[in-house]
Design a protein around this motif. Structure first.
Motif, PDB file in Angstrom:
ATOM      1  N   PHE A 156      32.600  38.952  35.823  1.00  0.00           N
ATOM      2  CA  PHE A 156      32.511  38.347  36.400  1.00  0.00           C
ATOM      3  C   PHE A 156      33.933  38.234  35.963  1.00  0.00           C
ATOM      4  O   PHE A 156      34.423  37.221  37.380  1.00  0.00           O
ATOM      5  N   GLY A 157      35.040  38.548  35.125  1.00  0.00           N
ATOM      6  CA  GLY A 157      35.932  37.358  35.537  1.00  0.00           C
ATOM      7  C   GLY A 157      36.500  36.580  34.249  1.00  0.00           C
ATOM      8  O   GLY A 157      35.678  35.710  33.676  1.00  0.00           O
ATOM      9  N   ARG A 158      37.649  35.795  33.972  1.00  0.00           N
ATOM     10  CA  ARG A 158      37.901  34.707  33.802  1.00  0.00           C
ATOM     11  C   ARG A 158      37.631  33.271  34.804  1.00  0.00           C
ATOM     12  O   ARG A 158      38.137  33.506  35.640  1.00  0.00           O
ATOM     13  N   PHE A 159      37.753  32.327  34.456  1.00  0.00           N
ATOM     14  CA  PHE A 159      37.307  30.676  34.743  1.00  0.00           C
ATOM     15  C   PHE A 159      37.729  29.962  33.833  1.00  0.00           C
ATOM     16  O   PHE A 159      37.571  29.889  32.161  1.00  0.00           O
ATOM     17  N   GLN A 160      38.719  29.224  34.697  1.00  0.00           N
ATOM     18  CA  GLN A 160      39.142  28.461  33.835  1.00  0.00           C
ATOM     19  C   GLN A 160      39.033  26.938  34.891  1.00  0.00           C
ATOM     20  O   GLN A 160      39.340  26.550  35.744  1.00  0.00           O
ATOM     21  N   LEU A 161      38.445  25.913  34.493  1.00  0.00           N
ATOM     22  CA  LEU A 161      38.052  24.560  35.015  1.00  0.00           C
ATOM     23  C   LEU A 161      39.665  23.757  34.765  1.00  0.00           C
ATOM     24  O   LEU A 161      40.425  23.527  33.840  1.00  0.00           O
ATOM     25  N   CYS A 162      40.426  22.836  35.950  1.00  0.00           N
ATOM     26  CA  CYS A 162      41.716  22.290  35.790  1.00  0.00           C
ATOM     27  C   CYS A 162      41.045  21.151  36.863  1.00  0.00           C
ATOM     28  O   CYS A 162      40.421  21.149  37.673  1.00  0.00           O
ATOM     29  N   GLN A 163      42.856  20.251  36.796  1.00  0.00           N
ATOM     30  CA  GLN A 163      42.550  19.302  38.128  1.00  0.00           C
ATOM     31  C   GLN A 163      43.838  18.894  38.519  1.00  0.00           C
ATOM     32  O   GLN A 163      44.872  19.994  37.834  1.00  0.00           O
ATOM     33  N   ASP A 164      43.677  18.876  39.569  1.00  0.00           N
ATOM     34  CA  ASP A 164      45.520  18.426  40.135  1.00  0.00           C
ATOM     35  C   ASP A 164      46.315  17.687  39.323  1.00  0.00           C
ATOM     36  O   ASP A 164      45.460  16.859  38.890  1.00  0.00           O
ATOM     37  N   ASP A 165      47.371  17.406  40.581  1.00  0.00           N
ATOM     38  CA  ASP A 165      48.086  16.556  40.187  1.00  0.00           C
ATOM     39  C   ASP A 165      48.260  14.861  39.789  1.00  0.00           C
ATOM     40  O   ASP A 165      48.121  13.466  39.838  1.00  0.00           O
ATOM     41  N   GLN A 166      46.037  14.746  41.430  1.00  0.00           N
ATOM     42  CA  GLN A 166      46.048  13.718  41.212  1.00  0.00           C
ATOM     43  C   GLN A 166      44.527  13.319  40.784  1.00  0.00           C
ATOM     44  O   GLN A 166      43.390  12.495  41.244  1.00  0.00           O
ATOM     45  N   GLY A 167      43.830  14.236  40.331  1.00  0.00           N
ATOM     46  CA  GLY A 167      43.044  13.711  39.400  1.00  0.00           C
ATOM     47  C   GLY A 167      41.851  15.117  39.785  1.00  0.00           C
ATOM     48  O   GLY A 167      40.543  14.725  39.360  1.00  0.00           O
ATOM     49  N   THR A 168      42.071  16.049  40.728  1.00  0.00           N
ATOM     50  CA  THR A 168      41.009  16.246  41.533  1.00  0.00           C
ATOM     51  C   THR A 168      40.693  17.707  41.121  1.00  0.00           C
ATOM     52  O   THR A 168      41.091  18.357  40.627  1.00  0.00           O
ATOM     53  N   PRO A 169      39.032  17.694  40.361  1.00  0.00           N
ATOM     54  CA  PRO A 169      38.504  19.269  39.546  1.00  0.00           C
ATOM     55  C   PRO A 169      38.890  20.172  40.790  1.00  0.00           C
ATOM     56  O   PRO A 169      39.016  19.915  41.884  1.00  0.00           O
ATOM     57  N   PHE A 170      39.515  21.380  40.305  1.00  0.00           N
ATOM     58  CA  PHE A 170      39.205  23.048  40.942  1.00  0.00           C
ATOM     59  C   PHE A 170      38.877  23.469  39.803  1.00  0.00           C
ATOM     60  O   PHE A 170      38.974  23.276  38.641  1.00  0.00           O
ATOM     61  N   GLY A 171      38.683  25.058  40.387  1.00  0.00           N
ATOM     62  CA  GLY A 171      38.750  26.039  38.953  1.00  0.00           C
ATOM     63  C   GLY A 171      40.041  27.199  39.536  1.00  0.00           C
ATOM     64  O   GLY A 171      40.265  28.024  40.473  1.00  0.00           O
ATOM     65  N   LEU A 172      40.107  27.626  38.644  1.00  0.00           N
ATOM     66  CA  LEU A 172      40.891  29.135  38.768  1.00  0.00           C
ATOM     67  C   LEU A 172      39.770  30.152  38.176  1.00  0.00           C
ATOM     68  O   LEU A 172      39.193  29.836  36.923  1.00  0.00           O
ATOM     69  N   HIS A 173      39.698  31.063  39.015  1.00  0.00           N
ATOM     70  CA  HIS A 173      39.212  32.679  38.919  1.00  0.00           C
ATOM     71  C   HIS A 173      39.924  34.081  38.868  1.00  0.00           C
ATOM     72  O   HIS A 173      40.919  33.979  39.712  1.00  0.00           O
ATOM     73  N   GLN A 174      40.159  34.748  37.384  1.00  0.00           N
ATOM     74  CA  GLN A 174      40.920  35.766  37.693  1.00  0.00           C
ATOM     75  C   GLN A 174      39.854  37.046  37.102  1.00  0.00           C
ATOM     76  O   GLN A 174      38.572  37.047  36.104  1.00  0.00           O
ATOM     77  N   PRO A 175      39.476  37.475  38.784  1.00  0.00           N
ATOM     78  CA  PRO A 175      38.994  38.608  39.003  1.00  0.00           C
ATOM     79  C   PRO A 175      38.619  39.649  37.709  1.00  0.00           C
ATOM     80  O   PRO A 175      39.725  39.330  37.041  1.00  0.00           O
ATOM     81  N   PRO A 176      37.981  40.234  36.985  1.00  0.00           N
ATOM     82  CA  PRO A 176      37.509  41.548  36.061  1.00  0.00           C
ATOM     83  C   PRO A 176      38.624  42.328  36.963  1.00  0.00           C
ATOM     84  O   PRO A 176      38.543  42.901  37.505  1.00  0.00           O
ATOM     85  N   PRO A 177      39.055  43.470  36.288  1.00  0.00           N
ATOM     86  CA  PRO A 177      40.161  44.421  36.851  1.00  0.00           C
ATOM     87  C   PRO A 177      39.190  45.406  37.141  1.00  0.00           C
ATOM     88  O   PRO A 177      37.596  45.469  37.424  1.00  0.00           O
ATOM     89  N   GLY A 178      39.972  45.858  38.372  1.00  0.00           N
ATOM     90  CA  GLY A 178      39.394  46.620  39.211  1.00  0.00           C
ATOM     91  C   GLY A 178      38.305  46.263  40.639  1.00  0.00           C
ATOM     92  O   GLY A 178      37.715  46.845  40.985  1.00  0.00           O
ATOM     93  N   ALA A 179      37.910  44.560  40.324  1.00  0.00           N
ATOM     94  CA  ALA A 179      37.232  43.405  41.014  1.00  0.00           C
ATOM     95  C   ALA A 179      38.168  43.690  42.679  1.00  0.00           C
ATOM     96  O   ALA A 179      38.955  43.423  43.126  1.00  0.00           O
TER      97      ALA A 179
END
Length: 121
Positions: free
Chosen positions: A98-121
């Motif tokens: 599935f790749g790599r996933f990381q939960l984050c918040q912007d500079d106002q506290g709004t949650p979002f996530g980052l996704h780095q797909p697996p190689p070749g996806a």
């Protein structure tokens, strides 16, 4: 290309019940995921997703594609945002599938996530 929506995750109380509901509503296909607790990978016509149980208070998680997770996390922090200390996922098998996933918040506290797909996806 970086920045487009690349993955979504639904946290629910009962994964099997949610599979029946969302499968009936949208016609999504599900396959067993790699997480404990009866999680599922969701196959949709556009953006792939995931479903996990034991998370009844969760909102949907929206993940944006990045090409380099480490560089993206540095940039999040430079812009005043933050990232959880722990990367999501279930180890090497999950990252390869599935790749790599990381939960984050912007500079106002709004949650979002980052996704780095697996190689070749």
């Amino acid at each position: 290309m970086a920045g487009e929506v690349s993955f979504f995750e639904l946290g629910v109380g009962d994964a099997g019940q949610a599979r029946t509901f969302f499968g009936g509503l949208f016609g999504w296909d599900f396959e067993p995921g790699t997480t404990d607790g009866g999680g599922f990978a969701i196959r949709t016509p556009n953006v792939p997703g995931g479903l996990h149980g034991a998370d009844s208070g969760a909102s949907p998680y929206l993940f944006f594609r990045v090409d380099d997770m480490e560089a993206a996390l540095v940039r999040v922090r430079e812009l005043g945002g933050s990232a959880d200390d722990v990367e999501l996922g279930g180890g090497e098998e999950s990252v390869a599938r599935f790749g790599r996933f990381q939960l984050c918040q912007d500079d106002q506290g709004t949650p979002f996530g980052l996704h780095q797909p697996p190689p070749g996806a």
